[in-house]
Design an enzyme around this catalytic site. Structure first.
Site, PDB file in Angstrom:
ATOM      1  N   ARG A   1      50.253  49.160  41.875  1.00 22.21           N
ATOM      2  CA  ARG A   1      49.712  47.559  41.939  1.00 22.21           C
ATOM      3  C   ARG A   1      48.289  47.601  41.296  1.00 22.21           C
ATOM      4  O   ARG A   1      47.538  48.423  41.799  1.00 22.21           O
ATOM      5  CB  ARG A   1      49.482  47.129  43.392  1.00 22.21           C
ATOM      6  CG  ARG A   1      49.192  45.870  43.485  1.00 22.21           C
ATOM      7  CD  ARG A   1      49.186  45.508  45.057  1.00 22.21           C
ATOM      8  NE  ARG A   1      50.177  45.564  45.811  1.00 22.21           N
ATOM      9  CZ  ARG A   1      50.671  44.321  46.336  1.00 22.21           C
ATOM     10  NH1 ARG A   1      50.489  43.003  46.145  1.00 22.21           N
ATOM     11  NH2 ARG A   1      52.086  44.428  47.069  1.00 22.21           N
TER      12      ARG A   1
ATOM     13  N   VAL B   1      61.856  57.390  44.690  1.00 21.99           N
ATOM     14  CA  VAL B   1      60.507  57.548  45.288  1.00 21.99           C
ATOM     15  C   VAL B   1      59.531  56.572  45.007  1.00 21.99           C
ATOM     16  O   VAL B   1      58.962  55.975  45.933  1.00 21.99           O
ATOM     17  CB  VAL B   1      59.944  59.038  45.229  1.00 21.99           C
ATOM     18  CG1 VAL B   1      58.607  59.288  45.839  1.00 21.99           C
ATOM     19  CG2 VAL B   1      61.086  60.175  45.506  1.00 21.99           C
TER      20      VAL B   1
ATOM     21  N   ASN C   1      57.417  53.348  44.442  1.00 21.74           N
ATOM     22  CA  ASN C   1      57.321  52.156  45.181  1.00 21.74           C
ATOM     23  C   ASN C   1      57.389  50.935  44.470  1.00 21.74           C
ATOM     24  O   ASN C   1      56.749  50.885  43.332  1.00 21.74           O
ATOM     25  CB  ASN C   1      55.919  52.349  46.149  1.00 21.74           C
ATOM     26  CG  ASN C   1      56.263  52.985  47.157  1.00 21.74           C
ATOM     27  OD1 ASN C   1      57.365  52.971  47.980  1.00 21.74           O
ATOM     28  ND2 ASN C   1      55.307  53.933  47.676  1.00 21.74           N
TER      29      ASN C   1
ATOM     30  N   ASP D   1      58.270  59.119  56.004  1.00 23.71           N
ATOM     31  CA  ASP D   1      58.029  58.190  57.424  1.00 23.71           C
ATOM     32  C   ASP D   1      58.872  59.078  58.180  1.00 23.71           C
ATOM     33  O   ASP D   1      58.220  59.366  59.489  1.00 23.71           O
ATOM     34  CB  ASP D   1      58.798  56.834  57.044  1.00 23.71           C
ATOM     35  CG  ASP D   1      58.188  56.292  55.871  1.00 23.71           C
ATOM     36  OD1 ASP D   1      56.972  56.176  55.712  1.00 23.71           O
ATOM     37  OD2 ASP D   1      58.892  55.905  54.951  1.00 23.71           O
TER      38      ASP D   1
ATOM     39  N   HIS E   1      60.533  51.273  53.543  1.00 24.04           N
ATOM     40  CA  HIS E   1      59.378  52.257  53.366  1.00 24.04           C
ATOM     41  C   HIS E   1      58.120  51.503  53.075  1.00 24.04           C
ATOM     42  O   HIS E   1      57.534  51.120  51.953  1.00 24.04           O
ATOM     43  CB  HIS E   1      59.582  53.138  52.153  1.00 24.04           C
ATOM     44  CG  HIS E   1      58.166  53.920  51.759  1.00 24.04           C
ATOM     45  ND1 HIS E   1      57.605  54.934  52.861  1.00 24.04           N
ATOM     46  CD2 HIS E   1      57.368  53.932  50.795  1.00 24.04           C
ATOM     47  CE1 HIS E   1      56.719  55.119  52.306  1.00 24.04           C
ATOM     48  NE2 HIS E   1      56.488  54.847  51.067  1.00 24.04           N
TER      49      HIS E   1
ATOM     50  N   ASN F   1      58.065  46.795  38.182  1.00 23.38           N
ATOM     51  CA  ASN F   1      59.174  47.788  38.697  1.00 23.38           C
ATOM     52  C   ASN F   1      60.365  47.404  37.993  1.00 23.38           C
ATOM     53  O   ASN F   1      61.075  48.169  37.781  1.00 23.38           O
ATOM     54  CB  ASN F   1      58.879  48.110  39.864  1.00 23.38           C
ATOM     55  CG  ASN F   1      57.517  49.049  40.036  1.00 23.38           C
ATOM     56  OD1 ASN F   1      57.559  50.254  39.371  1.00 23.38           O
ATOM     57  ND2 ASN F   1      56.396  48.496  40.875  1.00 23.38           N
TER      58      ASN F   1
ATOM     59  N   GLY G   1      52.725  62.801  37.039  1.00 26.35           N
ATOM     60  CA  GLY G   1      51.777  62.367  37.858  1.00 26.35           C
ATOM     61  C   GLY G   1      51.663  63.351  39.448  1.00 26.35           C
ATOM     62  O   GLY G   1      52.106  64.584  39.204  1.00 26.35           O
TER      63      GLY G   1
HETATM   64  P1  NAI Z   1      50.726  59.025  39.921  1.00 26.85           P
HETATM   65  O1  NAI Z   1      50.064  57.709  39.427  1.00 26.85           O
HETATM   66  O2  NAI Z   1      50.061  60.087  40.120  1.00 26.85           O
HETATM   67  O3  NAI Z   1      51.913  59.298  38.862  1.00 26.85           O
HETATM   68  C1  NAI Z   1      53.086  58.466  38.548  1.00 26.85           C
HETATM   69  C2  NAI Z   1      53.439  58.685  37.092  1.00 26.85           C
HETATM   70  O4  NAI Z   1      54.563  57.975  36.625  1.00 26.85           O
HETATM   71  C3  NAI Z   1      52.244  58.587  36.108  1.00 26.85           C
HETATM   72  O5  NAI Z   1      52.274  59.736  35.378  1.00 26.85           O
HETATM   73  C4  NAI Z   1      53.068  57.486  35.101  1.00 26.85           C
HETATM   74  O6  NAI Z   1      52.665  57.668  33.995  1.00 26.85           O
HETATM   75  C5  NAI Z   1      54.507  57.783  35.244  1.00 26.85           C
HETATM   76  N1  NAI Z   1      55.453  56.581  35.037  1.00 26.85           N
HETATM   77  C6  NAI Z   1      55.107  55.316  35.127  1.00 26.85           C
HETATM   78  N2  NAI Z   1      55.905  54.657  34.629  1.00 26.85           N
HETATM   79  C7  NAI Z   1      56.968  55.449  34.301  1.00 26.85           C
HETATM   80  C8  NAI Z   1      58.408  55.426  33.638  1.00 26.85           C
HETATM   81  N3  NAI Z   1      58.895  54.091  33.172  1.00 26.85           N
HETATM   82  N4  NAI Z   1      59.027  56.570  33.262  1.00 26.85           N
HETATM   83  C9  NAI Z   1      58.373  57.573  33.432  1.00 26.85           C
HETATM   84  N5  NAI Z   1      57.137  57.964  34.101  1.00 26.85           N
HETATM   85  C10 NAI Z   1      56.496  56.831  34.441  1.00 26.85           C
HETATM   86  O7  NAI Z   1      51.572  58.667  41.161  1.00 26.85           O
HETATM   87  P2  NAI Z   1      52.283  59.475  42.333  1.00 26.85           P
HETATM   88  O8  NAI Z   1      51.160  59.484  43.450  1.00 26.85           O
HETATM   89  O9  NAI Z   1      52.907  60.806  41.739  1.00 26.85           O
HETATM   90  O10 NAI Z   1      53.253  58.418  43.074  1.00 26.85           O
HETATM   91  C11 NAI Z   1      54.352  57.844  42.254  1.00 26.85           C
HETATM   92  C12 NAI Z   1      55.149  57.073  43.351  1.00 26.85           C
HETATM   93  O11 NAI Z   1      55.654  57.248  44.473  1.00 26.85           O
HETATM   94  C13 NAI Z   1      54.299  55.689  43.433  1.00 26.85           C
HETATM   95  O12 NAI Z   1      54.915  54.535  43.248  1.00 26.85           O
HETATM   96  C14 NAI Z   1      53.907  56.034  44.802  1.00 26.85           C
HETATM   97  O13 NAI Z   1      53.582  54.704  45.415  1.00 26.85           O
HETATM   98  C15 NAI Z   1      55.216  56.204  45.341  1.00 26.85           C
HETATM   99  N6  NAI Z   1      55.294  56.800  46.880  1.00 26.85           N
HETATM  100  C16 NAI Z   1      56.236  57.116  47.586  1.00 26.85           C
HETATM  101  C17 NAI Z   1      56.375  57.539  48.988  1.00 26.85           C
HETATM  102  C18 NAI Z   1      57.652  57.348  49.461  1.00 26.85           C
HETATM  103  O14 NAI Z   1      57.516  57.735  50.646  1.00 26.85           O
HETATM  104  N7  NAI Z   1      58.746  56.415  48.963  1.00 26.85           N
HETATM  105  C19 NAI Z   1      55.357  58.185  49.414  1.00 26.85           C
HETATM  106  C20 NAI Z   1      54.278  58.398  48.390  1.00 26.85           C
HETATM  107  C21 NAI Z   1      54.253  57.615  47.220  1.00 26.85           C
END
Ligand code: NAI
Length: 330
Positions: free
Chosen positions: A94, A131, A133, A163, A191, A107, A14
């Site tokens: 989502r 991390v 969400n 944040d 968050h 999730n 990701g």
């Molecule tokens: P992305 O969609 O680019 O990558 C997510 C990856 O996770 C995808 O490649 C997907 O195949 C993989 N994935 C899904 N289920 C999985 C599983 N069971 N096992 C292993 N891999 C799995 O998303 P991005 O931008 O990298 O964001 C990831 C998460 O982080 C999202 O939920 C986003 O909302 C969250 N986030 C949290 C923040 C925080 O401050 N806590 C800040 C920014 C994003």
């Protein structure tokens, strides 16, 4: 040279992981003298695993001195073998028309089994940062599943550091200070847009932040800007925050492992009754870390303005918990 430690990263193909992996590999997270073995986890989908292979080719091409191995996994039971540090980034986004309960449940289906696998396979001292969400409730689900396998819920944190860093940056810009001159920032709670960035105890170059900015700015600009920053980035970039999220994850894990030197950082940790937040949720608190352990900063005065906001974000976390309560018992 120290013995290599194993660092697992889910969601490894990701966009956050594309920044995060390279920061960890270069030593930003665990220090320039700590070799790592990277355990990269993704979903068992051929195109996704192929994409991850491309990332691994790039890791190879960096010839990082600290990287002593890179593994690709799609089964958490194999991917978390001997893991010392886990960054759970992959989550179910989502989808169109998806209700909040559906999102939480979907999730739960990821983070429950991952918590179980960590308890079964990881190092017993593993530290886990969620991390993906909704990060706080995902951390609660993983911690609850792992506790049945003997891990302490305090080994599971949720990331509110992005944040926190956003709040520091906003205040630094407003007051003309450097980020490093801001101390005692707090982000309480979830968050999400109910998070409460609190300046009550914050200082700028040692002076109370509240003596430098007025209440109207705090209420009308500072708090909404920090709460809505994720949406503003999506609007500007067309994609959600990735490099800044990765940087915050590096900050959180580094501080947890290597210590904060007395400084406060915001961490999503299991609530223990501190500040009237009853046990049962993972809540953003001000923490100090030392010797690989965190402690919630105690004894802070909470005024009525803060109390109302801290309770509102707690209420949201209890609602999220209620939506997945059955998963916690499973
Ligand atoms: P992305 O969609 O680019 O990558 C997510 C990856 O996770 C995808 O490649 C997907 O195949 C993989 N994935 C899904 N289920 C999985 C599983 N069971 N096992 C292993 N891999 C799995 O998303 P991005 O931008 O990298 O964001 C990831 C998460 O982080 C999202 O939920 C986003 O909302 C969250 N986030 C949290 C923040 C925080 O401050 N806590 C800040 C920014 C994003």
């Amino acid at each position: 040279m120290k013995k290599p430690v194993k660092v697992a990263i889910t969601g490894a193909a990701g966009q956050i992981a594309y920044s995060l992996i390279f920061r960890i590999a270069s030593g930003s997270m665990l220090g320039p003298d700590q070799p790592v073995i990277l355990q990269l986890l993704e979903v068992p989908v051929p195109e996704v695993l192929e994409k991850l292979k491309g990332t691994v080719m790039e890791i190879d091409d960096c010839a990082f001195p600290l990287v002593h191995g890179v593994e690709i996994h799609s089964d958490p039971m194999a991917g978390f073998e001997g893991t010392d540090y886990a960054l759970l980034v992959g989550a179910r986004p989502r989808g169109p028309g998806m209700e909040r309960k559906d999102l939480l449940t979907a999730n739960g289906g990821i983070f429950g089994p991952q918590g179980k696998a960590l308890a079964a396979k990881a190092n017993k001292d593993v530290r886990v940062l969620v991390v993906g969400n909704p990060a706080n409730t995902n951390a609660l689900i993983a911690a609850t599943a792992a506790a049945r396998g003997g891990l302490d819920p305090k080994q599971f944190h949720a990331m509110v550091r992005l944040d926190h860093n956003r709040a520091v940056s906003q205040l630094a810009t407003k007051t003309g200070a450097h980020n490093t001159e801001i101390e005692k920032m707090i982000v309480w709670g979830n968050h999400s847009s109910t998070q409460y960035p609190d300046l009550s105890h914050c200082t700028v170059r040692g002076k109370p932040a509240k003596s430098l900015v007025d209440q109207a700015w705090i209420e009308k600009e500072f708090i909404p800007t920090v709460q809505q920053r994720g949406a503003a980035i999506i609007k500007a970039r067309g994609l959600s925050s990735a490099a800044s999220a990765a940087s915050a994850a590096v900050d959180h894990m580094r501080d947890w492992v290597l210590g904060t030197n007395g400084k406060w950082v915001s961490m999503g940790v299991p609530s223990d009754g501190s500040y009237g937040i009853k046990p049962g949720v993972v809540y953003g608190y001000p923490c100090i870390c030392k010797n690989g352990q965190y402690e919630i900063v105690q004894g802070l005065s909470i005024d009525a303005f803060s109390r109302a906001r801290m309770d509102a974000t707690d209420t949201e976390l209890r609602e999220e918990r209620a939506a997945i309560e059955d998963l916690l018992k499973a």
